[in-house]
Write a protein that holds these residues in place. Structure first.
Motif, PDB file in Angstrom:
ATOM      1  N   PHE B  33      -1.642   2.921   5.647  1.00 27.51           N
ATOM      2  CA  PHE B  33      -0.291   3.489   5.691  1.00 27.51           C
ATOM      3  C   PHE B  33       0.396   3.217   4.357  1.00 27.51           C
ATOM      4  CE2 PHE B  33      -1.392   2.418  10.042  1.00 27.51           C
ATOM      5  CZ  PHE B  33      -0.968   3.511  10.765  1.00 27.51           C
ATOM      6  N   GLY B  34       1.579   3.793   4.224  1.00 33.06           N
ATOM      7  CA  GLY B  34       2.370   3.467   3.044  1.00 33.06           C
ATOM      8  C   GLY B  34       3.117   4.656   2.507  1.00 33.06           C
ATOM      9  N   PRO B  35       4.198   4.388   1.803  1.00 34.15           N
ATOM     10  CA  PRO B  35       5.008   5.472   1.249  1.00 34.15           C
ATOM     11  C   PRO B  35       4.289   6.160   0.095  1.00 34.15           C
ATOM     12  CG  PRO B  35       5.814   3.373   0.449  1.00 34.15           C
ATOM     13  CD  PRO B  35       4.724   3.061   1.418  1.00 34.15           C
ATOM     14  N   ASN B  36       4.781   7.358  -0.272  1.00 36.29           N
ATOM     15  CA  ASN B  36       4.218   8.079  -1.420  1.00 36.29           C
ATOM     16  C   ASN B  36       4.327   7.223  -2.675  1.00 36.29           C
ATOM     17  OD1 ASN B  36       3.586  10.399  -0.011  1.00 36.29           O
ATOM     18  ND2 ASN B  36       5.657  11.217  -0.232  1.00 36.29           N
ATOM     19  N   GLY B  37       3.330   7.337  -3.524  1.00 40.14           N
ATOM     20  CA  GLY B  37       3.369   6.604  -4.780  1.00 40.14           C
ATOM     21  C   GLY B  37       2.973   5.146  -4.639  1.00 40.14           C
ATOM     22  N   GLY B  38       2.532   4.758  -3.451  1.00 36.21           N
ATOM     23  CA  GLY B  38       2.194   3.358  -3.230  1.00 36.21           C
ATOM     24  C   GLY B  38       0.801   2.975  -3.696  1.00 36.21           C
ATOM     25  N   GLY B  39      -0.045   3.988  -3.946  1.00 30.33           N
ATOM     26  CA  GLY B  39      -1.392   3.695  -4.436  1.00 30.33           C
ATOM     27  C   GLY B  39      -2.518   4.046  -3.476  1.00 30.33           C
ATOM     28  N   LYS B  40      -2.190   4.659  -2.332  1.00 33.87           N
ATOM     29  CA  LYS B  40      -3.232   4.965  -1.331  1.00 33.87           C
ATOM     30  C   LYS B  40      -4.272   5.933  -1.877  1.00 33.87           C
ATOM     31  CE  LYS B  40      -0.469   6.742   1.788  1.00 33.87           C
ATOM     32  NZ  LYS B  40       0.729   6.862   0.937  1.00 33.87           N
TER      33      LYS B  40
END
Lengths: 385, 257
Positions: B33-40
């Motif tokens: 999971f994670g917000p946009n731009g977080g590195g996923k």
């Protein structure tokens, strides 16, 4: 940009080869050269054949009662061709048309009877075998009302030939509701100069489709075939697939003049340079409405080389619809990596993308013709990288 | 199966991943999971070995082999497969032809696989040319089914997909991870299940995909760090309620939940 070829270095007389009556008598190297020009040396699945070598007499054979094939010299004796011979092209246009008019070695005269729909392609083969031979031919193709013809013309030089020049005048007449698919595959050599001069006239409801494939080296080639859509509802389409290795200088364009309403024109070129120079002009002129034309020129530079795309659209009336799309670039890294993520190594990925780029499906050819072109591309691809 | 140790990755001059540690075992499904731009997406692209992603520190091993600097095709052949979120169009290359190439040397029934993801009519079309969001996902799945990877990297299976397609895609992803579970004579479904071997690393924003999967573990990627390991559904519920702010607080405490 227009380079001149010094014709005086070539001999336009004396190479009177005996008529080439059977391609199977050629040695295997020459057979292979012809195969790479789309010529079926067995002549199976062909509605007829025309074979011409150096300055010699031609061998003509028709396997279909609806098709007449003659050496142009014989046709000129037999018929009054004043409505067809030198009608679309000006003898004095340039040094090459002049030389062609002065030295007529042969060429094909093909006429398809009205209403005859010829399923199997007709093949023509223009071959240069002698050294420093200048070959000059004049071709006329007439597809009478409602008739249909697919023609493959393969041009090649023998493996022994180092230097040569080919001048070819071609005049195409597509009558009312007739259809001509003209596929030309070239397999010249590194020291061969080539100057085809072609023009066509398409009447009401007629369709002219030109496919051009050049995958092999040539020293200097320049051509700019022009098709005039003279009758209502006439259509023209040019497809070209051109690869220029190092040393090739290719100036190959296509032009469609739309002089009647309800006409359509498409010019599609795919070009790749691996070190050579490609000039790719295209010109659609619309002088009637409604008229729709589209020009598409895409080029890939693989390593070195020059691609100069020159798309021209010329509308002379309100209501014409002309568009173009041109791009010169390299293979997108993103596409290579996409395929590598599926397990293809870089070379496999690159060649898969290039194969796609050169895909001839767009030509809408009958299967037999498509197979010939695909084989030529697959063979040539081995030398490409 | 997949071991990531202290992975630092830069795009250009910018460090995007700042010390990632992650282990995914055989057959395990891991949700990111994670917000946009977080590195996923950067993590997935790095695992696949794409050129813009530079590993500056750390190590990736897959099936015991160090693949930190291996070329992309070697990773693919070792068994890593990826579903792209925005794959490029390849003109003149038929989808069916690409599917066959994905299978490498293995025999593959392209028609049958295509029928399963409703892609029969697309086999003769150029790869991704004019495909809708759902069609792209189905095409990606079709290629992965032919490839048969041991680890599937899936970047947002639900993006750009309508509800009807979501169901098909969800079920297909599950089949890809679990294998086909059907009652078979001579083998209980439990035994079949215990033999499943495909692992998954899946990025999701919306969590829709969780309705179809038995996801084992999940974590949040935020600012180039992994944090907040928990059951995927719990993470989703938490994020829906509180957003990712809680992760920031958590990270400032050293990433321990």
């Amino acid at each position: 940009m227009a380079r001149e070829v010094d014709l005086s270095q070539y001999s336009f007389a004396g190479a009177d080869a005996p008529a080439l009556t059977d391609l199977r008598t050629l040695d295997s190297a020459d057979k292979r050269r012809l195969l790479m020009a789309g010529v079926d040396v067995e002549e199976s699945h062909r509605s007829g054949s025309f074979l011409h070598m150096d300055h010699g007499n031609a061998h003509c054979r028709s396997n279909h009662p609806g098709v007449e094939i003659l050496d142009i010299k014989d046709a000129l004796k037999k018929y009054d061709l004043s409505d067809y011979y030198w009608k679309l092209i000006d003898k004095d246009k340039d040094a090459y048309t002049k030389a062609a008019a002065e030295n007529l070695h042969g060429g094909y005269f093909v006429r398809v009877k009205a209403g005859a729909k010829i399923e199997e392609p007709l093949q023509s083969c223009l071959f240069i075998k002698g050294e420093k031979v200048g070959q000059s031919v004049h071709n006329i193709v007439i597809v009478e009302e409602g008739a249909e013809l697919h023609m493959i013309t393969g041009c090649a030089v023998s493996r022994e030939t180092q230097h040569g020049a080919h001048l070819g005048i071609s005049e195409f007449y597509v009558k009312k509701d007739a259809k001509l698919t003209f596929t030309m595959i070239h397999n010249w050599g590194e020291s061969v100069d080539v100057r085809p001069r072609s023009a066509g006239w398409v009447e009401e409801g007629g369709v002219y489709q030109n496919n051009y494939v050049l995958m092999k080296p040539v020293k200097d080639l320049q051509m700019y075939p022009t098709i005039t859509l003279a009758g209502r509802g006439a259509r023209a389409r040019f497809n070209s697939v051109i690869v220029a290795p190092k040393g090739s200088y290719i100036n190959s364009g296509s032009r469609v003049i739309m002089d009647a309403p309800d006409t359509r024109a498409e010019i599609i070129a795919r070009t790749i340079t691996t070190g050579g120079v490609i000039i790719a002009p295209g010109h659609i002129q619309a002088n009637a409405v409604p008229a729709r034309g589209h020009l598409e020129c895409k080029g890939l530079i693989l390593g070195k080389g020059v691609i100069h795309a020159i798309p021209e659209l010329e509308g002379t009336l309100e209501g014409v619809e002309l568009s173009h799309e041109a791009a010169v670039g390299k293979i997108a890294q993103e596409e290579i990596e996409y395929l590598m993520a599926r397990g293809l190594d870089e070379e496999q990925a690159t060649s898969t993308i290039v194969r796609g780029f050169l895909n001839v499906d767009i030509m809408g050819l009958p299967q037999a013709l498509k197979d010939v072109i695909e084989e030529t591309i697959a063979e040539s691809e081995k030398d490409m990288f | 199966m997949l071991h990531i140790d202290d992975l630092h990755v830069s795009i250009g001059d910018k460090e995007v991943l700042k010390g990632i540690n992650l282990k995914i075992e055989e057959g395990e499904t891991f949700i990111l999971f994670g917000p946009n731009g977080g590195g996923k997406t950067t993590l997935l692209m790095t695992l696949m070995g794409f050129s813009n992603y530079t590993v500056t520190k750390g190590r990736i091993t897959f099936r015991g082999q160090d693949i930190t600097h291996a070329p992309t095709y070697e990773r693919a052949r070792l068994g890593i497969g990826m579903s792209f979120q925005r794959p490029p169009t390849i003109h003149g290359l038929k989808t069916g032809h690409l599917v066959r190439m994905c299978a490498q040397e293995k025999p593959v029934d392209v028609e049958d696989l295509a029928a399963r993801v409703n892609m029969t009519d697309f086999l003769e079309r150029d790869v991704n040319a004019g495909f809708s969001g759902g069609e792209i996902k189905r095409s990606e799945l079709l290629q992965l089914m032919a490839q048969g990877p041991g680890l599937v990297l899936f970047d947002e299976p639900e993006s750009g997909v309508d509800l009807e397609n979501m169901k098909l895609i969800g079920k297909t992803v599950r089949k890809l991870l679990d294998g086909d579970l059907e009652p078979k004579p001579g083998q209980s479904m439990k035994e079949q299940k215990s033999r499943r071997r495909t692992a998954g690393l899946i990025i999701t924003h919306t969590g829709y995909i969780l309705e179809y999967l038995n996801a084992d573990r999940g974590q949040v990627m935020y600012g180039g760090h992994l944090c907040c390991e928990a059951r995927p559904r719990d993470i989703l519920e938490h994020v829906e309620q509180y957003g990712y702010q809680e992760c920031v607080r958590c990270l400032s405490n050293g990433g321990k939940h």
